[in-house]
Design an enzyme around this catalytic site. Structure first.
Site, PDB file in Angstrom:
ATOM      1  N   GLY A  71      -3.940  59.387 -60.722  1.00  0.00           N
ATOM      2  CA  GLY A  71      -4.629  58.379 -61.512  1.00  0.00           C
ATOM      3  C   GLY A  71      -6.142  58.553 -61.471  1.00  0.00           C
ATOM      4  N   ASN A 151      -4.737  46.031 -59.884  1.00  0.00           N
ATOM      5  CA  ASN A 151      -3.969  46.441 -58.713  1.00  0.00           C
ATOM      6  C   ASN A 151      -3.901  45.367 -57.636  1.00  0.00           C
ATOM      7  OD1 ASN A 151      -6.722  47.577 -59.087  1.00  0.00           O
ATOM      8  ND2 ASN A 151      -6.591  47.918 -56.888  1.00  0.00           N
ATOM      9  N   GLN A 179      -1.185  50.841 -62.663  1.00  0.00           N
ATOM     10  CA  GLN A 179      -0.328  49.786 -62.090  1.00  0.00           C
ATOM     11  C   GLN A 179       0.684  49.240 -63.077  1.00  0.00           C
ATOM     12  OE1 GLN A 179       0.028  48.919 -59.051  1.00  0.00           O
ATOM     13  NE2 GLN A 179      -1.734  49.908 -58.111  1.00  0.00           N
ATOM     14  N   HIS A 201       2.409  58.374 -58.067  1.00  0.00           N
ATOM     15  CA  HIS A 201       2.919  57.716 -56.855  1.00  0.00           C
ATOM     16  C   HIS A 201       3.026  56.202 -56.976  1.00  0.00           C
ATOM     17  CE1 HIS A 201      -0.870  56.237 -54.772  1.00  0.00           C
ATOM     18  NE2 HIS A 201      -1.371  56.976 -55.730  1.00  0.00           N
ATOM     19  N   THR A 237      -3.311  76.553 -63.100  1.00  0.00           N
ATOM     20  CA  THR A 237      -1.882  76.791 -63.313  1.00  0.00           C
ATOM     21  C   THR A 237      -1.099  75.502 -63.091  1.00  0.00           C
ATOM     22  OG1 THR A 237      -2.141  79.066 -62.613  1.00  0.00           O
ATOM     23  CG2 THR A 237       0.101  78.173 -62.549  1.00  0.00           C
ATOM     24  N   CYS A 322     -13.506  44.110 -43.516  1.00  0.00           N
ATOM     25  CA  CYS A 322     -14.511  43.808 -42.506  1.00  0.00           C
ATOM     26  C   CYS A 322     -15.601  44.883 -42.567  1.00  0.00           C
ATOM     27  CB  CYS A 322     -13.861  43.793 -41.132  1.00  0.00           C
ATOM     28  SG  CYS A 322     -14.943  43.087 -39.903  1.00  0.00           S
TER      29      CYS A 322
END
Ligand SMILES: Cc1ncc(COP(=O)(O)O)c(C=O)c1O
Length: 375
Positions: A71, A151, A179, A201, A237, A322
């Site tokens: 992505g 997301n 998403q 993924h 390739t 944090c």
């Protein structure tokens, strides 16, 4: 304790059908798809079948699909590629304040090369007002990029309306559908867009593969120059292995029927949370214009990261981070105007095709225990 995975927006497991489709390309079919001899035949055919499967998910022509490494690369190719190809037309890009870093950072980079970038605001649910797109476009605007679904909170944007406005002004429109693909309809013609990114993924293919839809007639300057792979749009390739994985995943992703069960399960989770915590829990994102698998909730006055740290064996994400000892809200929650004492307590739970109902019940139970102990 049984591990519970509720972080499908971060990454999905590889579907067994995808694994099976990949196997022959790991064990054999090693030919270079561009070669002219027998060893290329299977790889070349598989590459083109896979391109067709991606195209079928997006409702586009096969030659409008460019395979990428994921992505992030698809987004980079869309933004930088369109910017470089249209430099003579202008230098202005319109995007939003809630984009993924794979949009934010290319914009920041392009600013160093002379781009001007307008970041549109969103409302409290994370939605862009299409009228703001109209107001932002100038004669120097070359590209509008607005994510299809966010997301973190799952809010779905009014892409059709925004894209129509861009088209009326002769401006290219890109959407980051990393998403949304496989969760809601992503037909490029119904959306009316010119460029669209997907990430393998997030749709049960492995990491390291994605695709960019580039409408016929739209040119993008390649990011990787070399031999003329992918019709001159991305040198290198091609990996038949990864293309087959994405193609098979896209074939499976066309069936949106598992989303009914997922939405019902997610809503059961939300109802359970409300019963347990009442006013102490708040939904972040839009109540209806939202991905069916995503539940981002704030535990008011708590710290999401602390809850997650105590929530044994539950994989989920927090909206706060944090930094130098200070808790900072995510830019998305900030852009939505979420109050700090609410946003700090944000946790994103995202479900997948195979999430069983008892995992939701167990997660609810573990949350109740953790929050009771925390007082
Ligand atoms: C909305 C969105 N865009 C882009 C990406 C980047 O995709 P990839 O990890 O395949 O580079 C992600 C991944 O988290 C995402 O959620």
């Amino acid at each position: 304790m049984q591990p519970i995975y509720l972080d499908y927006n971060a990454s999905t497991p590889v579907d067994p059908a995808v694994v099976a489709a990949m196997r022959p390309f790991l064990e054999g079919h090693y030919g270079n798809p561009s070669s002219g001899h027998w060893a290329a035949t299977a790889a070349k055919a598989a590459l083109e079948t896979a391109r067709g499967q991606v195209a079928a998910l997006l409702g586009c022509h096969d030659d409008e699909v460019v395979f990428t490494s994921g992505g992030s690369e698809a987004n980079n190719l869309a933004l930088k590629g369109a910017f470089f190809a249209r430099r003579d037309k202008g230098e202005h890009i319109v995007t939003t304040r809630i984009e993924h870093p794979a949009i934010v950072e290319p914009c920041r980079f392009l600013k160093r090369l002379g781009a001007r970038v307008t970041y549109l605001p969103v409302d409290g649910t994370g939605r862009v007002d299409p009228d703001d797109v109209r107001k932002a476009i100038t004669p120097r605007t070359v590209l509008v990029s607005i994510m299809h679904a966010n997301n973190e909170v799952g809010t779905i944007q009014p892409i059709e309306d925004c894209a129509r406005i861009a088209r009326e002004h002769g401006v290219l429109f890109h959407t980051d559908a990393a998403q949304s693909a496989g969760k809601i309809a992503t037909g490029v013609n119904a959306l009316g867009i010119d460029l669209l990114s997907i990430a393998g993924h997030k749709v049960y293919a492995p990491k390291g593969v994605g695709a960019l839809f580039v409408r016929r007639g739209v040119s993008v300057e390649p990011l990787i120059h070399g031999a003329g792979h992918e019709s001159g749009r991305r040198a290198g390739t091609e990996s038949a292995l990864l293309a087959v994985a994405l193609g098979t995943a896209c074939e499976l992703a066309r069936d949106l029927s598992p989303m009914h069960r997922m939405r019902a399960l997610r809503d059961r989770f939300w109802q359970g949370l409300q019963q347990q915590f009442g006013d102490g829990v708040i939904l972040n994102g839009h109540s209806t214009h939202r991905l069916p698998n995503t539940l981002n909730v704030s535990f008011v006055g708590r710290i999401g990261a602390e809850i997650l740290a105590r929530l044994d064996a539950v994989a989920a994400s927090t909206g706060s981070a944090c930094h130098s000892g200070r808790i900072e809200l995510s830019p998305v929650l900030q852009a939505m105007g979420v109050a700090p004492h609410v946003g700090m307590g944000a946790i994103r739970f995202s479900l997948g095709r195979t999430t069983p109902g008892d995992e939701i019940d167990a997660a609810l139970e573990r949350l109740t225990d953790v929050l009771a102990v925390a007082g």
